[in-house]
Scaffold this active site. Sequence first.
Site, PDB file in Angstrom:
ATOM      1  CG  ASP A 137      -1.991   1.037   1.205  1.00 13.21           C
ATOM      2  OD1 ASP A 137      -1.852   2.017   0.455  1.00 13.21           O
ATOM      3  OD2 ASP A 137      -2.975   0.885   1.958  1.00 13.21           O
TER       4      ASP A 137
ATOM      5  CG  ASP B 127      -4.116   5.667  -0.170  1.00 11.54           C
ATOM      6  OD1 ASP B 127      -3.344   4.698  -0.207  1.00 11.54           O
ATOM      7  OD2 ASP B 127      -4.934   5.858   0.766  1.00 11.54           O
TER       8      ASP B 127
ATOM      9  CG  HIS C   6      -9.350   7.166   3.140  1.00 11.44           C
ATOM     10  ND1 HIS C   6      -8.439   8.033   2.618  1.00 11.44           N
ATOM     11  CD2 HIS C   6      -8.827   5.924   2.950  1.00 11.44           C
ATOM     12  CE1 HIS C   6      -7.393   7.348   2.154  1.00 11.44           C
ATOM     13  NE2 HIS C   6      -7.600   6.061   2.337  1.00 11.44           N
TER      14      HIS C   6
ATOM     15  CG  HIS D  45      -7.635   8.488   6.626  1.00 12.50           C
ATOM     16  ND1 HIS D  45      -6.314   8.291   6.900  1.00 12.50           N
ATOM     17  CD2 HIS D  45      -8.047   7.361   5.993  1.00 12.50           C
ATOM     18  CE1 HIS D  45      -5.940   7.093   6.456  1.00 12.50           C
ATOM     19  NE2 HIS D  45      -6.967   6.507   5.909  1.00 12.50           N
TER      20      HIS D  45
ATOM     21  CD  GLU E  94      -7.930   1.907   2.022  1.00 13.38           C
ATOM     22  OE1 GLU E  94      -7.027   1.093   2.239  1.00 13.38           O
ATOM     23  OE2 GLU E  94      -7.854   3.108   2.363  1.00 13.38           O
TER      24      GLU E  94
ATOM     25  CD  GLU F 132      -6.015   2.817  -0.816  1.00  5.75           C
ATOM     26  OE1 GLU F 132      -5.000   2.218  -0.402  1.00  5.75           O
ATOM     27  OE2 GLU F 132      -6.519   3.790  -0.231  1.00  5.75           O
TER      28      GLU F 132
HETATM   29 MN    MN Z   1      -3.627   2.965   0.976  1.00  8.56          MN
HETATM   30 MN    MN Z   2      -6.251   4.506   1.757  1.00 10.89          MN
END
Ligand code: MN
Ligand code: MN
Length: 296
Positions: free
Chosen positions: A85, A96, A157, A165, A190, A281
């Site tokens: 990630d 992200d 998020h 976030h 995600e 994600e």
């Molecule tokens: Mn992530």
């Molecule tokens: Mn994330």
Amino acid sequence: MDEHEIDCLRKAGAISKDARELGASLVKEGGRLVDVAEEVESLIIRRGARPAFPVNIGINDVAAHYTPSTGDKAVFSAGDVVKVDVGAHVDGYVGDTAITVEVGTKNWRPLLEASEKALRMALDMVGDGVAVSSLGAAIERAIRDVGLKPVTNLTGHGMRRYSLHAGLTIPNINDGSTAKIKKDMVVAIEPFATNGAGQVYNEKPGNIFRVVKERPMRDKKAEEFFKTIASNFGSLPFCERWCTSLNPEAPVLLRTLVRHGLISSYSILREVKGGMVSQAEHTVVIDGERREITTL
Ligand code: MN
Ligand code: MN
């Protein structure tokens, strides 16, 4: 959304994508986690972005919030299910993204495909006015259809400049929320899938941290160190590895700062029944009527 913002989001997304792919390609039996994390983060910097958070490498039942420490001896083993990630930001605008790979085996194809498919379903639907609970429902359905469970206490998020976030939570189930996606939002979707119970718990504190608040300290060394951290990392998560280059005494100083509440550490998130966990994600920009997946 102004030109500068979308431009930064696109750059951050493209770099995050390359970082994710590099990370996935480096996951090999016997390879060290710390080498993968460092190579990925250095690619992000080389390309002119900054890591938005330390590379998270979650193995098997570890879903998130593990990053290797300085000199970490941990290596990948054959059969591991590895989540990579990664995040990059350009001028605070974040990409992200995450992928799950297996180390040398193909034992967990349905698990890996479940989170990928759930993500695709949600990405097909996302747009201005879409309820987050309907995204959650689509994610949940895709995962349950193949006999697995979504991880219910992990979510996607919203993101804002220098804030990972912010605003919306995007559930991985139909949680009944009436919140809607709106234009100009940036969201990370995600899904996590598991063959366990479908929940994670906070295990021991890991070595990812964030600044909480400044306050005077008697320990002047720790106070100075805090100032260095706050100016280097601001509101974004950071890790022990990044601190040891700033100060070789970082491991001790970080513990002091946690104890006094100036910084907090993220707990490692592990599946409650030790189930295998997969994650996928992407970051999406809702630019008016259009939606753009920046990390594709
Ligand atoms: Mn992530
Ligand atoms: Mn994330």
